[in-house]
Enzyme design. Structure first.
Site, PDB file in Angstrom:
ATOM      1  CD  GLU A   1       7.866  -0.460   7.438  1.00 14.31           C
ATOM      2  OE1 GLU A   1       6.887  -1.141   7.102  1.00 14.31           O
ATOM      3  OE2 GLU A   1       8.091   0.680   6.976  1.00 14.31           O
TER       4      GLU A   1
ATOM      5  CG  ASP B   1      -0.389  -0.107   2.514  1.00 17.56           C
ATOM      6  OD1 ASP B   1       0.845  -0.250   2.615  1.00 17.56           O
ATOM      7  OD2 ASP B   1      -1.146  -0.046   3.521  1.00 17.56           O
ATOM      8  CB  SER B   2       4.587   1.721  -0.162  1.00 15.72           C
ATOM      9  OG  SER B   2       4.785   0.527  -0.888  1.00 15.72           O
TER      10      SER B   2
ATOM     11  CE  LYS C   1       3.281  -6.107   3.671  1.00 14.95           C
ATOM     12  NZ  LYS C   1       2.807  -4.929   4.430  1.00 14.95           N
TER      13      LYS C   1
ATOM     14  CG  ASP D   1       0.412  -4.112   2.005  1.00 13.46           C
ATOM     15  OD1 ASP D   1       0.479  -5.021   2.869  1.00 13.46           O
ATOM     16  OD2 ASP D   1       1.261  -3.214   1.904  1.00 13.46           O
TER      17      ASP D   1
ATOM     18  CD  GLU E   1       0.580  -1.607   8.180  1.00 15.75           C
ATOM     19  OE1 GLU E   1       0.275  -0.870   9.153  1.00 15.75           O
ATOM     20  OE2 GLU E   1       0.987  -1.158   7.102  1.00 15.75           O
TER      21      GLU E   1
HETATM   22  O1  KIV Z   1       3.568  -1.199   1.540  1.00 12.13           O
HETATM   23  C1  KIV Z   1       4.742  -1.576   1.573  1.00 12.13           C
HETATM   24  O2  KIV Z   1       5.560  -1.231   0.718  1.00 12.13           O
HETATM   25  C2  KIV Z   1       5.150  -2.446   2.664  1.00 12.13           C
HETATM   26  C3  KIV Z   1       6.608  -2.750   2.798  1.00 12.13           C
HETATM   27  C4  KIV Z   1       7.299  -1.548   3.269  1.00 12.13           C
HETATM   28  C5  KIV Z   1       6.865  -3.916   3.659  1.00 12.13           C
HETATM   29  O3  KIV Z   1       4.342  -2.843   3.429  1.00 12.13           O
END
Ligand code: KIV
Length: 278
Positions: free
Chosen positions: A181, A44-45, A112, A83, A114
């Site tokens: 992280e 989600d970056s 994924k 994500d 969090e």
């Molecule tokens: O969204 C992302 O890029 C991430 C990584 C930094 C692990 O979750």
């Protein structure tokens, strides 16, 4: 045949390191896949590097689905992990299951999310539907940014113990791997040695079972944030800006387009045309 969750688990068993990179679009994902990367993470970056948000909070399921579809179309070799964006799994278990299913339908092999102990029941529920889950603890961009800002995690004994318990809870819930992280390297080592599933570090030192970086960071394409843990392998920002500004001046000076960049008519057709135009 692309990599499976079992291939990733086997890498830890065989003492082999796991390579992970973020990917969001077809073109870059094709190149990362061709390079033989083990896992492409549709992070989600994307909200920051692709959409220009300040953080990951505004990212929606629809946006994650679009990025996941693009990356999945590109992959031939890697495992694709997508994500779950902020608030797609926190409100209820049924939201979490439905939204993880949407990412799998978009082409992801795994999702994924969090959180530590507190999300273990959610992870367990998703895993029970047959969807593999990667956990994500330590610095959690969706929530730690709001509460504390960017900060290294597990610097004290108590914080370290909590993180170790979180990792064990995620393993017990059925996660197949855990992203760590910005966790101190001593604690990453303890966690990596005390669970059987792989740890994937970002800013968490060399003892993790694998490493992940944001593709724009390692290619030097995103200048807003420059975390200490990033290793920049290229400076594409400079190269791209230079190339585009040369293109601009070539247009202005008439250097572009040149003969090899345009198309011409057959001479006899041109003569016929000219006689009519005349
Ligand atoms: O969204 C992302 O890029 C991430 C990584 C930094 C692990 O979750």
């Amino acid at each position: 045949m692309h990599k499976s969750v079992k291939d990733i688990l086997d890498k830890k068993k065989n003492g082999q390191k796991i390579s992970v990179i973020t990917a969001y679009d077809y073109t870059l994902a094709s190149l990362c896949d061709k390079a033989g990367i083990d896992i492409m993470l549709v992070g989600d970056s994307a909200g920051m590097v692709m959409l220009g948000y300040e953080n990951t909070i505004p990212v929606t399921m629809e946006q994650m689905i679009l990025f996941t579809e693009a990356v999945s179309r590109a992959r031939q070799n890697s495992l694709v992990v997508a994500d779950m964006p902020f608030m797609s799994y926190q409100a209820s278990t049924s939201d979490a299951i439905a939204n993880s299913g949407r990412l799998i339908k978009a082409g992801a092999d795994s999702v994924k999310l969090e959180g530590g102990k507190i999300v273990a029941p959610t992870i367990q529920a998703i895993v029970e539907t047959g969807i593999p889950v990667m956990g994500h603890i330590g610095f959690q961009p969706q929530t730690t940014t709001l509460a504390q800002g960017y900060r290294v995690q597990a610097k004290t004994k108590d914080a370290a113990l909590t993180l170790i318990e979180d990792a064990k809870a995620l393993e017990k819930a059925g996660a197949f791997s855990i992203a760590l992280e910005m966790v101190t390297s001593e604690v990453s080592k303890i966690i990596s040695e005390s669970i059987s599933i792989p740890t994937i570090g970002i800013g968490s030192g060399k003892f993790c079972d694998g490493q992940v970086l944001v593709v724009h960071d390692l290619l030097g394409m995103y200048d807003k944030l420059k975390p200490k843990f990033v290793k920049q392998y290229l400076s594409l920002s400079d190269q791209i800006t230079k190339a585009v500004s040369t293109y601009k001046s070539d247009i202005e000076s008439g250097k572009f387009p040149a003969k090899e960049n345009w198309f011409t008519m057959d001479k006899t057709e041109l003569d016929k045309l000219m006689s009519e135009v005349d």
